[in-house]
Design a protein around this motif. Structure first.
Motif, PDB file in Angstrom:
ATOM      1  N   GLU A  10       0.654  -1.148  -0.036  1.00  0.00           N
ATOM      2  CA  GLU A  10       0.062  -0.122  -0.015  1.00  0.00           C
ATOM      3  C   GLU A  10       0.815   1.196   0.030  1.00  0.00           C
ATOM      4  OE1 GLU A  10      -0.629  -2.471   3.088  1.00  0.00           O
ATOM      5  OE2 GLU A  10      -2.483  -1.204   3.519  1.00  0.00           O
ATOM      6  N   LEU A  11       1.888   1.212   0.710  1.00  0.00           N
ATOM      7  CA  LEU A  11       3.026   2.466   0.833  1.00  0.00           C
ATOM      8  C   LEU A  11       3.487   2.687  -0.532  1.00  0.00           C
ATOM      9  CD1 LEU A  11       5.139   1.975   3.891  1.00  0.00           C
ATOM     10  CD2 LEU A  11       3.066   3.500   3.604  1.00  0.00           C
ATOM     11  N   LYS A  13       2.034   2.532  -3.369  1.00  0.00           N
ATOM     12  CA  LYS A  13       1.052   2.849  -4.141  1.00  0.00           C
ATOM     13  C   LYS A  13       1.193   4.495  -4.206  1.00  0.00           C
ATOM     14  CE  LYS A  13      -2.360  -0.815  -3.866  1.00  0.00           C
ATOM     15  NZ  LYS A  13      -3.487  -1.261  -3.534  1.00  0.00           N
ATOM     16  N   GLY A  14       0.982   5.168  -5.599  1.00  0.00           N
ATOM     17  CA  GLY A  14       0.930   6.247  -5.440  1.00  0.00           C
ATOM     18  C   GLY A  14       2.487   7.016  -5.769  1.00  0.00           C
ATOM     19  N   THR A  15       3.400   6.241  -5.440  1.00  0.00           N
ATOM     20  CA  THR A  15       4.598   7.024  -5.471  1.00  0.00           C
ATOM     21  C   THR A  15       5.417   6.366  -6.798  1.00  0.00           C
ATOM     22  OG1 THR A  15       5.587   5.394  -4.130  1.00  0.00           O
ATOM     23  CG2 THR A  15       4.917   7.219  -3.013  1.00  0.00           C
ATOM     24  N   LEU A  99       5.496  15.257  -3.235  1.00  0.00           N
ATOM     25  CA  LEU A  99       5.798  14.392  -2.576  1.00  0.00           C
ATOM     26  C   LEU A  99       6.675  14.700  -1.201  1.00  0.00           C
ATOM     27  CD1 LEU A  99       5.754  11.397  -1.728  1.00  0.00           C
ATOM     28  CD2 LEU A  99       7.401  10.917  -3.408  1.00  0.00           C
ATOM     29  N   PHE A 102       4.376  16.380   0.820  1.00  0.00           N
ATOM     30  CA  PHE A 102       3.571  15.489   1.579  1.00  0.00           C
ATOM     31  C   PHE A 102       4.202  14.418   2.788  1.00  0.00           C
ATOM     32  CE2 PHE A 102       1.981  10.953   1.835  1.00  0.00           C
ATOM     33  CZ  PHE A 102       0.598  11.460   2.182  1.00  0.00           C
ATOM     34  N   MET A 106       3.373  14.609   6.801  1.00  0.00           N
ATOM     35  CA  MET A 106       3.335  13.185   7.575  1.00  0.00           C
ATOM     36  C   MET A 106       4.447  13.001   8.505  1.00  0.00           C
ATOM     37  SD  MET A 106       1.119  11.600   6.390  1.00  0.00           S
ATOM     38  CE  MET A 106       1.154  10.112   7.155  1.00  0.00           C
ATOM     39  N   LEU A 109       2.655  15.175  11.204  1.00  0.00           N
ATOM     40  CA  LEU A 109       1.553  14.297  11.764  1.00  0.00           C
ATOM     41  C   LEU A 109       1.774  13.258  12.437  1.00  0.00           C
ATOM     42  CD1 LEU A 109      -1.554  15.169  11.233  1.00  0.00           C
ATOM     43  CD2 LEU A 109      -1.504  13.491   9.289  1.00  0.00           C
ATOM     44  N   LEU A 110       2.663  12.569  12.093  1.00  0.00           N
ATOM     45  CA  LEU A 110       3.250  11.231  13.004  1.00  0.00           C
ATOM     46  C   LEU A 110       4.094  11.473  14.307  1.00  0.00           C
ATOM     47  CD1 LEU A 110       3.532   8.673  10.262  1.00  0.00           C
ATOM     48  CD2 LEU A 110       1.603   9.445  11.374  1.00  0.00           C
TER      49      LEU A 110
ATOM     50  N   GLU B  10      -3.647  10.107  -5.009  1.00  0.00           N
ATOM     51  CA  GLU B  10      -2.780   8.950  -4.867  1.00  0.00           C
ATOM     52  C   GLU B  10      -1.763   8.769  -3.827  1.00  0.00           C
ATOM     53  OE1 GLU B  10      -2.671  11.287  -8.307  1.00  0.00           O
ATOM     54  OE2 GLU B  10      -1.256   9.803  -9.011  1.00  0.00           O
ATOM     55  N   LEU B  11      -1.100  10.052  -3.202  1.00  0.00           N
ATOM     56  CA  LEU B  11      -0.206  10.032  -2.372  1.00  0.00           C
ATOM     57  C   LEU B  11      -0.803   9.501  -1.165  1.00  0.00           C
ATOM     58  CD1 LEU B  11       1.740  13.242  -2.657  1.00  0.00           C
ATOM     59  CD2 LEU B  11       2.345  10.828  -3.236  1.00  0.00           C
ATOM     60  N   ILE B  12      -2.077   9.971  -0.700  1.00  0.00           N
ATOM     61  CA  ILE B  12      -2.665   9.590   0.574  1.00  0.00           C
ATOM     62  C   ILE B  12      -3.059   8.107   0.557  1.00  0.00           C
ATOM     63  CG2 ILE B  12      -4.561  10.303   2.040  1.00  0.00           C
ATOM     64  CD1 ILE B  12      -4.329  13.059   0.695  1.00  0.00           C
ATOM     65  N   GLY B  14      -2.872   4.455   0.943  1.00  0.00           N
ATOM     66  CA  GLY B  14      -1.874   3.708   1.817  1.00  0.00           C
ATOM     67  C   GLY B  14      -1.438   4.243   3.040  1.00  0.00           C
ATOM     68  N   THR B  15      -1.772   5.576   3.703  1.00  0.00           N
ATOM     69  CA  THR B  15      -1.406   5.992   4.865  1.00  0.00           C
ATOM     70  C   THR B  15      -2.497   6.343   5.544  1.00  0.00           C
ATOM     71  OG1 THR B  15      -1.526   8.193   3.727  1.00  0.00           O
ATOM     72  CG2 THR B  15       0.530   7.102   3.514  1.00  0.00           C
ATOM     73  N   LYS B  17      -4.538   4.417   7.074  1.00  0.00           N
ATOM     74  CA  LYS B  17      -4.908   3.468   8.390  1.00  0.00           C
ATOM     75  C   LYS B  17      -3.780   3.992   9.329  1.00  0.00           C
ATOM     76  CE  LYS B  17      -6.741  -0.869   6.863  1.00  0.00           C
ATOM     77  NZ  LYS B  17      -6.434  -2.297   6.074  1.00  0.00           N
ATOM     78  N   THR B  18      -2.465   4.336   8.752  1.00  0.00           N
ATOM     79  CA  THR B  18      -1.506   4.543   9.731  1.00  0.00           C
ATOM     80  C   THR B  18      -1.790   6.008  10.313  1.00  0.00           C
ATOM     81  OG1 THR B  18       0.185   3.715   8.122  1.00  0.00           O
ATOM     82  CG2 THR B  18       0.976   5.244   9.801  1.00  0.00           C
ATOM     83  N   ILE B  19      -2.475   7.007   9.623  1.00  0.00           N
ATOM     84  CA  ILE B  19      -2.906   8.224  10.052  1.00  0.00           C
ATOM     85  C   ILE B  19      -3.896   8.181  11.386  1.00  0.00           C
ATOM     86  CG2 ILE B  19      -4.070  10.205   9.653  1.00  0.00           C
ATOM     87  CD1 ILE B  19      -2.851  10.335   6.659  1.00  0.00           C
ATOM     88  N   ARG B  95       3.100   0.150  11.806  1.00  0.00           N
ATOM     89  CA  ARG B  95       2.810   0.834  10.810  1.00  0.00           C
ATOM     90  C   ARG B  95       3.349   2.305  10.695  1.00  0.00           C
ATOM     91  NH1 ARG B  95      -1.114  -0.211   6.434  1.00  0.00           N
ATOM     92  NH2 ARG B  95      -2.402  -2.065   7.350  1.00  0.00           N
ATOM     93  N   VAL B  96       3.678   2.844  11.861  1.00  0.00           N
ATOM     94  CA  VAL B  96       4.388   4.285  12.012  1.00  0.00           C
ATOM     95  C   VAL B  96       5.922   4.064  11.670  1.00  0.00           C
ATOM     96  CG1 VAL B  96       5.137   5.994  13.306  1.00  0.00           C
ATOM     97  CG2 VAL B  96       2.799   5.277  13.535  1.00  0.00           C
ATOM     98  N   LEU B  99       6.328   3.329   7.943  1.00  0.00           N
ATOM     99  CA  LEU B  99       6.083   4.570   7.349  1.00  0.00           C
ATOM    100  C   LEU B  99       7.204   5.586   7.170  1.00  0.00           C
ATOM    101  CD1 LEU B  99       4.565   6.354   5.164  1.00  0.00           C
ATOM    102  CD2 LEU B  99       3.267   7.159   7.164  1.00  0.00           C
TER     103      LEU B  99
END
Lengths: 119, 119
Positions: A10-11, A13-15, A99, A102, A106, A109-110, B10-12, B14-15, B17-19, B95-96, B99
């Motif tokens: 999933e990670l 995806k989009g990159t 990116l 973003f 992130m 946010l984390l 697209e960027l978001i 996959g992230t 759940k982690t958020i 997850r964190v 990421l």
DNA sequence: ATTTAATACATAAGAATATTAGGTATAGTC
DNA sequence: GACTATACCTAATATTCTTATGTATTAAAT
């Protein structure tokens, strides 16, 4: 200490488009298989692009005018080289900037380390 | 200077759940709508979680045992609070960490600044 | 008083993008 | 001669999002 063999799908995806476009910034021209190997090497196997994901992506980028192709034969085996167009350079810069922004957001946010940029 | 209203979707991917899991680390319990607003506020509108994405994600996390729920009524309006389970705390940490590692790798891959961790 | 916006939940059709599996073929290694 | 690596490709499936829609309560604005 966190150990990771390979990132969950999933990670990534989009990159993928961003990764491809950015690699072509540094390499002038590359063929598909080369891209998969380069990414694998640069990331110590943590990002492994599958061909089923890569080729459709390359075709899409070509179709929308970000890449051009040249075929070349190594013996009897064909290679299809991809190269950034002028439009592709712009797309690449936009994608990479987005990116980077973003990821900064992130990390904030984390609670990882940084402050987000102020728009 | 790069200006960004909102990240491309697209960027978001996959992230999400982690958020969500990470927000619940800091807040003990939250309800869906609150999560969307919190993320919007914390990211200066750059990440706007849609309800069509959030609710199925919350339901999935509950189903797999990472979250529990409590319903509460504010007047006649229902609120469904979500809370991390012990398993959810582990999932959140995994997850964190993943990421964070992924973003480090990406920053290296995109020549942004850092060296990747060595596994 | 009535309309609009905000709060709060939810699902379903569709789009985008990946995985998995399969196909073709050449070239090099054991 | 068999296996691995190189090199391209597509199709069925899965996941996960967007967009649209639905319901209902509460607060604010006109």
């Amino acid at each position: 200490m966190y150990i990771c063999i390979m990132y969950s799908s999933e990670l990534i995806k989009g990159t993928l488009k961003t990764i491809v476009l950015n690699l072509l910034k540094d390499n002038e021209r590359m063929y598909g298989y080369e891209i998969t190997q380069k990414v694998k090497d640069l990331t110590q196997n943590k990002i492994q692009i599958t061909e089923g994901a890569l080729y459709p992506t390359l075709h899409a980028l070509e179709k929308q005018g970000d890449l051009t192709t040249e075929k070349e034969y190594i013996g009897k085996r064909v290679r299809k080289y991809y190269r950034l167009t002028d439009q592709g350079i712009n797309t690449m810069q936009d994608r990479v900037n987005e990116l980077a922004d973003f990821m900064k957001t992130m990390r904030f946010l984390l609670d990882l380390d940084v402050k987000p940029g102020h728009a």
